[in-house]
Design a protein around this motif. Structure first.
Motif, PDB file in Angstrom:
ATOM      1  N   GLY A   1       0.837  -1.203   0.000  1.00  0.00           N
ATOM      2  CA  GLY A   1       0.000   0.000   0.000  1.00  0.00           C
ATOM      3  C   GLY A   1       0.862   1.238   0.000  1.00  0.00           C
ATOM      4  O   GLY A   1       2.096   1.161   0.122  1.00  0.00           O
ATOM      5  N   ARG A   2       0.248   2.382  -0.179  1.00  0.00           N
ATOM      6  CA  ARG A   2       0.979   3.651  -0.202  1.00  0.00           C
ATOM      7  C   ARG A   2       1.695   3.849   1.130  1.00  0.00           C
ATOM      8  O   ARG A   2       1.100   3.701   2.199  1.00  0.00           O
ATOM      9  CB  ARG A   2       0.023   4.817  -0.442  1.00  0.00           C
ATOM     10  CG  ARG A   2      -0.637   4.804  -1.811  1.00  0.00           C
ATOM     11  CD  ARG A   2      -1.738   5.851  -1.895  1.00  0.00           C
ATOM     12  NE  ARG A   2      -1.235   7.206  -1.735  1.00  0.00           N
ATOM     13  CZ  ARG A   2      -0.806   7.977  -2.721  1.00  0.00           C
ATOM     14  NH1 ARG A   2      -0.823   7.517  -3.969  1.00  0.00           N
ATOM     15  NH2 ARG A   2      -0.383   9.210  -2.505  1.00  0.00           N
ATOM     16  N   ASP A   3       2.972   4.186   1.069  1.00  0.00           N
ATOM     17  CA  ASP A   3       3.735   4.412   2.291  1.00  0.00           C
ATOM     18  C   ASP A   3       4.787   5.481   2.047  1.00  0.00           C
ATOM     19  O   ASP A   3       5.922   5.196   1.654  1.00  0.00           O
ATOM     20  CB  ASP A   3       4.384   3.121   2.782  1.00  0.00           C
ATOM     21  CG  ASP A   3       5.017   3.279   4.161  1.00  0.00           C
ATOM     22  OD1 ASP A   3       4.995   4.404   4.704  1.00  0.00           O
ATOM     23  OD2 ASP A   3       5.526   2.276   4.698  1.00  0.00           O
ATOM     24  N   ALA A   4       4.385   6.725   2.283  1.00  0.00           N
ATOM     25  CA  ALA A   4       5.291   7.850   2.069  1.00  0.00           C
ATOM     26  C   ALA A   4       6.441   7.858   3.066  1.00  0.00           C
ATOM     27  O   ALA A   4       7.455   8.529   2.854  1.00  0.00           O
ATOM     28  CB  ALA A   4       4.509   9.165   2.175  1.00  0.00           C
ATOM     29  N   THR A   5       6.304   7.095   4.154  1.00  0.00           N
ATOM     30  CA  THR A   5       7.356   7.059   5.166  1.00  0.00           C
ATOM     31  C   THR A   5       8.423   6.008   4.883  1.00  0.00           C
ATOM     32  O   THR A   5       9.406   5.905   5.616  1.00  0.00           O
ATOM     33  CB  THR A   5       6.759   6.764   6.562  1.00  0.00           C
ATOM     34  OG1 THR A   5       6.233   5.431   6.582  1.00  0.00           O
ATOM     35  CG2 THR A   5       5.655   7.755   6.898  1.00  0.00           C
TER      36      THR A   5
ATOM     37  N   GLN B   1      -0.151   7.157   6.066  1.00  0.00           N
ATOM     38  CA  GLN B   1       1.023   6.811   5.265  1.00  0.00           C
ATOM     39  C   GLN B   1       0.874   7.143   3.787  1.00  0.00           C
ATOM     40  O   GLN B   1       1.828   6.998   3.029  1.00  0.00           O
ATOM     41  CB  GLN B   1       1.321   5.315   5.435  1.00  0.00           C
ATOM     42  CG  GLN B   1       1.748   4.946   6.848  1.00  0.00           C
ATOM     43  CD  GLN B   1       1.823   3.444   7.074  1.00  0.00           C
ATOM     44  OE1 GLN B   1       1.230   2.671   6.329  1.00  0.00           O
ATOM     45  NE2 GLN B   1       2.550   3.030   8.090  1.00  0.00           N
ATOM     46  N   GLN B   2      -0.285   7.599   3.375  1.00  0.00           N
ATOM     47  CA  GLN B   2      -0.493   7.859   1.956  1.00  0.00           C
ATOM     48  C   GLN B   2      -0.062   9.253   1.519  1.00  0.00           C
ATOM     49  O   GLN B   2       0.006   9.544   0.338  1.00  0.00           O
ATOM     50  CB  GLN B   2      -1.969   7.668   1.616  1.00  0.00           C
ATOM     51  CG  GLN B   2      -2.901   8.713   2.223  1.00  0.00           C
ATOM     52  CD  GLN B   2      -4.336   8.514   1.816  1.00  0.00           C
ATOM     53  OE1 GLN B   2      -4.621   8.413   0.631  1.00  0.00           O
ATOM     54  NE2 GLN B   2      -5.221   8.443   2.795  1.00  0.00           N
ATOM     55  N   TYR B   3       0.257  10.126   2.504  1.00  0.00           N
ATOM     56  CA  TYR B   3       0.536  11.522   2.166  1.00  0.00           C
ATOM     57  C   TYR B   3       2.025  11.809   2.078  1.00  0.00           C
ATOM     58  O   TYR B   3       2.765  11.624   3.049  1.00  0.00           O
ATOM     59  CB  TYR B   3      -0.069  12.448   3.223  1.00  0.00           C
ATOM     60  CG  TYR B   3      -1.568  12.329   3.361  1.00  0.00           C
ATOM     61  CD1 TYR B   3      -2.430  12.831   2.385  1.00  0.00           C
ATOM     62  CD2 TYR B   3      -2.136  11.723   4.483  1.00  0.00           C
ATOM     63  CE1 TYR B   3      -3.806  12.725   2.522  1.00  0.00           C
ATOM     64  CE2 TYR B   3      -3.509  11.616   4.635  1.00  0.00           C
ATOM     65  CZ  TYR B   3      -4.339  12.116   3.641  1.00  0.00           C
ATOM     66  OH  TYR B   3      -5.700  12.013   3.784  1.00  0.00           O
ATOM     67  N   SER B   4       2.455  12.290   0.924  1.00  0.00           N
ATOM     68  CA  SER B   4       3.824  12.782   0.797  1.00  0.00           C
ATOM     69  C   SER B   4       3.986  14.060   1.601  1.00  0.00           C
ATOM     70  O   SER B   4       5.030  14.306   2.206  1.00  0.00           O
ATOM     71  CB  SER B   4       4.170  13.040  -0.679  1.00  0.00           C
ATOM     72  OG  SER B   4       4.139  11.846  -1.421  1.00  0.00           O
TER      73      SER B   4
END
Length: 518
Positions: A157-161, A456-459
């Motif tokens: 899944g999306r993980d900007a971290t 975690q989806q947000y840059s």
């Protein structure tokens, strides 16, 4: 007055502010001593194998003898390449991350570092999944592929971290020819490519590190030789400091000792920093522990008096904390204060009565052996038993035994300090209250897991603030833990040592290479 430096590190802004600088040198002279600088600490290296440890003492060692693909520069929260030449997300979905490895890296034994070593290191760490290892830090990592000098990470899944996680001790790269694939490596040696080579290690006693002449990475130069001495209790560290057996101390001096700094005239140099180190009281929510009942956990939260702990056991060297995420990080709130504003026996009694729970509730309270932690445990026992609602049995244990015991579920409640793995609020949510959390207390919440995924989806990390606040509201309601305090950090150095103000900045990296003789 003594020569003193007091530095306040503002992690989230990447700003370093110095005040009260006395008349002494900050930089080393040309005629430099060659003998090692001795650093004393009460942190313990749980394992020399980076697949087997998820604690501050071990990661402090890893940041010196191993390399990760990325690292943090002092005072900054955006990672930069170290073992990697460059790294980036592929596409806009934040589910594929790719790094190109430098072509000039070698391990301490002389073998070239390859992308296959990176893949091996991650596959091995996730496969071993040690009880106190760092695997919980990577819940979204599903596959690692190596192609030439390129490493590709596939995420569920999306993980900007994710780049921040790569820059931690969990991202340490090991020599695949020297480490077993399915079990932890034993012994007292390491095979890394970091700025230092571990020349000698005596578990629980000392480590001798010498500069690695073959290091290539983010650092432009490495420091001089260092000997790290390990002590089991803060009073021991204070004793060797007072008798001039160590040149630098970091984590942990006795709070009473720290509270008196500045009263007497001496030549100590002090770095004081507002850090993100916190301490929480965790509850074993697995049956048959009495803490499996939410009302019991809520009742404990309702009577804890943080200011009494701060002024008593810690002599004002920590600050009360009422949230999972500490001050200075996105989403910090006062969720526990909002729900439990003042210690209240009446509220606790009402919670237990409404849940038809017989009192006093008896439970075991485990803590790490140390005079300060013992004083903290005694104060919490006093507060809880003074209500007549609880009966607390204190159980003291050495650090490694303490870790093993709470992993096994031997304690109903246990306080553990926490340093963020990386400078982002996610480091206080996913590993502490996510399913399969690093504290092994059995807590899981689908709602909290969903909120964690949302953050975690947000840059743009500021866009996750509302979700972080929602997580903390849920934690305050369900109470898998109770936040106790947020700590100041102190580094003490003699007048002969330069660079101690750069030793730590809250990113989890222990920059021994910054230390030098004046």
């Amino acid at each position: 007055m003594r020569s003193t430096v007091r530095l306040r590190i503002l992690i989230t802004c990447g700003v370093l502010v110095a005040a009260g600088v006395g008349g002494w040198q900050l930089l080393p002279s040309d005629d430099v001593r060659k003998d090692p600088i001795t650093v004393g600490t009460t942190d313990e290296v749980t394992s020399l194998d980076p697949a087997g440890a998820y604690d501050a003492g071990s990661w402090a060692m890893y940041s010196n003898v191993f390399q990760s693909l990325l690292t943090f520069k002092p005072g900054f929260t955006t990672p930069v390449p170290d073992a990697a030449e460059n790294c980036k997300f592929v596409g806009t979905k934040l589910t594929t991350y790719q790094c190109k490895l430098r072509d000039d890296l070698t391990f301490a034994g002389g073998r070239k570092v390859t992308a296959e070593d990176v893949k091996f290191s991650f596959d091995r760490m996730l496969g071993i999944n040690a009880d106190v290892g760092p695997a919980p830090l990577f819940p979204t990592l599903t596959k690692v592929a190596a192609d030439g000098q390129t490493v590709t990470f596939s995420l569920s899944g999306r993980d900007a971290t994710f780049p921040l996680k790569l820059a931690t001790g969990a991202g340490s790269i090991v020599d695949r020819t020297q480490y077993p694939a399915k079990k932890l490596r034993e012994g007292t040696t390491v095979e890394g490519s970091g700025p230092y080579v571990l020349k000698e290690y005596k578990p629980g006693e000392s480590a001798r590190l010498e500069p690695n002449p073959n290091y290539r990475g983010a650092l432009t130069k490495t420091g001089g030789p260092v000997v790290v001495r390990y002590f089991t209790e803060s009073e021991q560290l204070a004793s060797v400091w007072n008798t001039k057996q160590v040149d630098v101390t970091h984590r942990q001096m006795p709070p009473e000792f720290l509270s008196k700094l500045g009263i007497e005239k001496d030549s100590t140099r002090i770095t004081e920093a507002q850090t993100a180190e916190i301490r929480n009281l965790y509850f074993n929510v697995k049956s048959p522990s009495p803490m499996a009942k939410k009302a019991v956990r809520q009742a404990v939260a309702a009577v804890i008096d943080r200011p009494a702990i701060v002024t008593g056991a810690y002599h004002g060297t920590v600050e009360p904390l009422y949230s999972l995420i500490p001050q200075g990080f996105n989403g910090h709130s006062t969720a526990f204060y909002d729900r439990y504003p003042e210690p209240s026996k009446t509220k606790a009694a009402s919670l237990l009565e409404d849940a038809d729970i017989e009192t006093p509730v008896s439970f075991t309270f485990g803590y790490r052996k140390d005079a300060t932690y013992g004083a903290e445990a005694a104060e919490l026992k006093r507060q809880l038993e003074a209500t007549g609602l609880f009966k607390v049995k204190l159980v003291e244990a050495e650090w490694k035994d303490f870790q093993k015991a709470y992993v096994k579920g031997d304690y109903d409640a246990y306080p553990v300090g926490w340093l963020p793995d990386f400078p982002d609020s996610d480091s206080f949510t996913a590993p502490l209250v996510g399913s399969g959390n690093a504290m092994h207390n059995g807590f899981a919440s689908s709602k909290i897991d969903s909120l964690i995924s949302a953050t975690q989806q947000y840059s743009d990390r500021g866009a996750a603030i509302n979700d972080f606040e929602a997580i903390q509201a849920e934690v305050a309601a369900d109470v898998p833990l109770v936040p106790l305090w947020q700590k100041k950090d102190y580094v003490l150095a003699t007048e002969d040592v330069a660079g101690s103000q750069y030793l730590t900045d809250g990113t989890g990296i222990w920059r021994l290479w910054e230390l030098s003789w004046i």
